[in-house]
Write a protein that holds these residues in place. Structure first.
Motif, PDB file in Angstrom:
ATOM      1  N   ILE A   1       6.281  19.599 -31.229  1.00 53.81           N
ATOM      2  CA  ILE A   1       7.843  19.980 -31.346  1.00 53.81           C
ATOM      3  C   ILE A   1       8.241  21.159 -31.063  1.00 53.81           C
ATOM      4  O   ILE A   1       9.174  21.788 -30.736  1.00 53.81           O
ATOM      5  CB  ILE A   1       8.367  19.085 -32.587  1.00 53.81           C
ATOM      6  N   VAL A   2       7.264  22.287 -31.643  1.00 52.14           N
ATOM      7  CA  VAL A   2       7.845  23.403 -32.074  1.00 52.14           C
ATOM      8  C   VAL A   2       7.590  24.184 -30.826  1.00 52.14           C
ATOM      9  O   VAL A   2       7.981  25.275 -30.511  1.00 52.14           O
ATOM     10  CB  VAL A   2       7.267  24.245 -33.279  1.00 52.14           C
ATOM     11  N   SER A   3       6.639  23.938 -29.839  1.00 53.07           N
ATOM     12  CA  SER A   3       5.993  24.468 -28.739  1.00 53.07           C
ATOM     13  C   SER A   3       7.407  25.058 -27.717  1.00 53.07           C
ATOM     14  O   SER A   3       7.137  26.251 -27.251  1.00 53.07           O
ATOM     15  CB  SER A   3       5.104  23.469 -28.172  1.00 53.07           C
ATOM     16  N   PRO A   4       8.185  24.116 -27.400  1.00 52.94           N
ATOM     17  CA  PRO A   4       9.011  24.581 -26.384  1.00 52.94           C
ATOM     18  C   PRO A   4      10.012  25.816 -26.665  1.00 52.94           C
ATOM     19  O   PRO A   4      10.142  26.680 -26.077  1.00 52.94           O
ATOM     20  CB  PRO A   4       9.967  23.227 -26.239  1.00 52.94           C
ATOM     21  N   ILE A   5      10.333  25.754 -27.992  1.00 51.49           N
ATOM     22  CA  ILE A   5      11.192  27.152 -28.423  1.00 51.49           C
ATOM     23  C   ILE A   5      10.413  28.172 -28.685  1.00 51.49           C
ATOM     24  O   ILE A   5      10.897  29.482 -28.249  1.00 51.49           O
ATOM     25  CB  ILE A   5      11.946  26.776 -29.840  1.00 51.49           C
ATOM     26  N   LEU A   6       9.143  28.020 -28.823  1.00 48.79           N
ATOM     27  CA  LEU A   6       8.104  29.124 -28.861  1.00 48.79           C
ATOM     28  C   LEU A   6       8.025  29.885 -27.519  1.00 48.79           C
ATOM     29  O   LEU A   6       7.995  31.028 -27.389  1.00 48.79           O
ATOM     30  CB  LEU A   6       6.792  28.931 -29.816  1.00 48.79           C
ATOM     31  N   ALA A   7       7.817  28.926 -26.549  1.00 50.27           N
ATOM     32  CA  ALA A   7       7.469  29.457 -25.229  1.00 50.27           C
ATOM     33  C   ALA A   7       9.103  30.023 -24.744  1.00 50.27           C
ATOM     34  O   ALA A   7       9.039  31.063 -24.034  1.00 50.27           O
ATOM     35  CB  ALA A   7       7.363  28.160 -24.463  1.00 50.27           C
ATOM     36  N   ASN A   8      10.127  29.662 -25.026  1.00 48.50           N
ATOM     37  CA  ASN A   8      11.377  30.191 -24.632  1.00 48.50           C
ATOM     38  C   ASN A   8      11.586  31.506 -25.333  1.00 48.50           C
ATOM     39  O   ASN A   8      12.095  32.355 -24.688  1.00 48.50           O
ATOM     40  CB  ASN A   8      12.700  29.211 -25.328  1.00 48.50           C
ATOM     41  N   ILE A   9      11.383  31.663 -26.438  1.00 45.52           N
ATOM     42  CA  ILE A   9      11.125  33.125 -27.243  1.00 45.52           C
ATOM     43  C   ILE A   9      10.416  34.070 -26.553  1.00 45.52           C
ATOM     44  O   ILE A   9      10.793  35.155 -26.281  1.00 45.52           O
ATOM     45  CB  ILE A   9      10.628  32.768 -28.816  1.00 45.52           C
ATOM     46  N   TYR A  10       9.325  33.643 -26.067  1.00 47.91           N
ATOM     47  CA  TYR A  10       8.208  34.462 -25.584  1.00 47.91           C
ATOM     48  C   TYR A  10       8.962  35.031 -24.105  1.00 47.91           C
ATOM     49  O   TYR A  10       8.750  36.221 -24.020  1.00 47.91           O
ATOM     50  CB  TYR A  10       7.005  33.688 -25.036  1.00 47.91           C
ATOM     51  N   LEU A  11       9.376  34.020 -23.346  1.00 48.69           N
ATOM     52  CA  LEU A  11       9.990  34.529 -22.039  1.00 48.69           C
ATOM     53  C   LEU A  11      11.189  35.456 -22.371  1.00 48.69           C
ATOM     54  O   LEU A  11      11.928  35.991 -21.642  1.00 48.69           O
ATOM     55  CB  LEU A  11      10.380  33.331 -20.958  1.00 48.69           C
ATOM     56  N   HIS A  12      11.978  35.067 -23.499  1.00 49.80           N
ATOM     57  CA  HIS A  12      13.273  35.856 -23.810  1.00 49.80           C
ATOM     58  C   HIS A  12      12.947  37.298 -23.906  1.00 49.80           C
ATOM     59  O   HIS A  12      13.629  38.219 -23.431  1.00 49.80           O
ATOM     60  CB  HIS A  12      13.680  35.311 -25.069  1.00 49.80           C
ATOM     61  N   PHE A  13      11.635  37.536 -24.592  1.00 47.68           N
ATOM     62  CA  PHE A  13      11.341  38.976 -24.670  1.00 47.68           C
ATOM     63  C   PHE A  13      10.820  39.449 -23.564  1.00 47.68           C
ATOM     64  O   PHE A  13      10.990  40.784 -23.186  1.00 47.68           O
ATOM     65  CB  PHE A  13      10.485  39.281 -25.870  1.00 47.68           C
ATOM     66  N   ALA A  14       9.869  38.796 -23.011  1.00 54.12           N
ATOM     67  CA  ALA A  14       8.905  39.259 -21.777  1.00 54.12           C
ATOM     68  C   ALA A  14       9.821  39.235 -20.432  1.00 54.12           C
ATOM     69  O   ALA A  14       9.369  40.232 -19.664  1.00 54.12           O
ATOM     70  CB  ALA A  14       7.947  38.106 -21.598  1.00 54.12           C
ATOM     71  N   LEU A  15      10.773  38.326 -20.178  1.00 56.05           N
ATOM     72  CA  LEU A  15      11.538  38.519 -18.862  1.00 56.05           C
ATOM     73  C   LEU A  15      12.955  38.845 -19.155  1.00 56.05           C
ATOM     74  O   LEU A  15      13.453  39.672 -18.444  1.00 56.05           O
ATOM     75  CB  LEU A  15      11.176  37.070 -18.272  1.00 56.05           C
TER      76      LEU A  15
END
Length: 341
Positions: free
Chosen positions: A120-134
């Motif tokens: 359940i927590v994976s999608p927002i973690l992925a979104n946070i990752y690309l927020h900083f990376a991209l």
């Protein structure tokens, strides 16, 4: 794929809500994936408006190889620590990231990268990752360095960038691979490309896909350039493959139950792909679906049950939904002012 236990699901829901409360105010308007109140169609509509009314002539289409499997845990925890100052909270997330996965041969694998898809927590973690990376990089570095207009629209790991000037598009294309490599991500060379995409080129000369839709320039009734959207060929083929299998597997069901389930599927399909201008693609999907359904209903027994006349009467009797447009373009209403016409 990682499916958490019931206790972990409840805890992950709580963590997800905390992360949303913290990062929602940080996420940029170009981000649409896994966020409350926005969905894929919002991203499609935003990109349509940007391309239709902006001064964009080039599109960079990119694809990240195995994004969810290659998220660097160390980088992700550093990104979370930018806004979360709670070591126990971060330790809990790290524990989920490194949780063992039971393989088919009985061995427990402990992943060194990636987030468990299904958590359940994976999608927002992925979104946070690309927020900083991209996202932040595009907003603070790429746009200020461009001599023309530039924009980014992202849904999860699917994103499209549009540029006014060719040199800006090429500079971004060359820098994108290095930027992704910094965060242990790799672009697919076959699916990452610069596409000339201008309203003043020959109609239909170039196109690209985004979130199941194909974008291409055409002409409206007045002969002016108009951005057209239709179901992408790949998405249409995949949908027809799935619905063909569904007709085959469910042909034994009682007809009232079968057609009730069929209408639910059609309603969901129209709700997503029923955008203005996409009626021909919906009709093509419906055309093939009806033929698959007739074929497999006639295989319920050794004797052929329906000809086309009887089958059309059956569709009418059970009210099978025909193609229709759900999302029409929004029009600005002119308010009435007394004394003015």
């Amino acid at each position: 794929m990682g499916i958490p236990a019931t206790q972990d699901k409840l805890l992950q829901i709580a963590v997800k809500r905390i992360l949303e409360a913290i990062f929602e105010q940080d996420f940029l308007r170009c981000s649409y994936g896994y966020r409350p109140g926005v969905d894929a169609l919002d991203a499609v509509d935003k990109l349509t408006v940007k391309l239709q009314f902006g001064n964009y002539n080039y599109v960079v289409e990119a694809d990240i190889k195995g994004f969810f499997d290659n998220i660097n845990h160390e980088w992700l925890l550093k990104m979370l620590a930018e806004r979360v100052d709670d070591k126990s909270f971060l330790w809990l997330i790290e524990k989920w990231l490194k949780a063992g996965v039971l393989d088919t041969d009985g061995k427990v694998l402990h992943p060194e990268t990636g987030t468990p898809q299904g958590g359940i927590v994976s999608p927002i973690l992925a979104n946070i990752y690309l927020h900083f990376a991209l996202d932040l990089w595009f907003q603070k570095v790429v746009i200020p360095s461009c001599s023309g207009e530039a924009c980014l629209i992202r849904f999860a790991d699917d994103f499209v960038c549009a540029f006014e000037k060719e040199e800006d598009a090429r500079r971004f294309y060359e820098a994108l691979g290095q930027r992704m490599a910094k965060f242990d991500l790799e672009l697919s060379a076959e699916k990452t490309q610069i596409i000339p995409f201008s309203a003043y080129r020959a109609p239909g000369s170039s196109c690209f896909d985004f979130l199941g839709f194909e974008f291409r320039w055409g002409k409206d009734r007045a002969g002016k350039p108009h951005l057209n959207r239709r179901t992408s060929r790949k998405s249409l083929r995949n949908s027809l493959t799935r619905v063909k299998l569904w007709c085959k597997v469910n042909r034994h069901r009682r007809l009232p139950d079968l057609f009730k389930a069929l209408n639910a599927k059609l309603r969901g399909y129209y709700n997503y792909f029923g955008v203005h201008g996409n009626l021909p693609s919906l009709a093509e999907f419906y055309y093939h679906l009806i033929r698959y359904l007739k074929r497999y209903l006639n295989r319920r027994s050794q004797r052929k049950s329906y000809n086309w006349v009887g089958f059309k009467q059956l569709l009418t009797h059970f009210g099978v939904l025909k193609p229709y447009i759900v999302h029409r373009p929004k029009r600005v209403r002119r308010s009435f002012v007394p004394g003015l016409s």
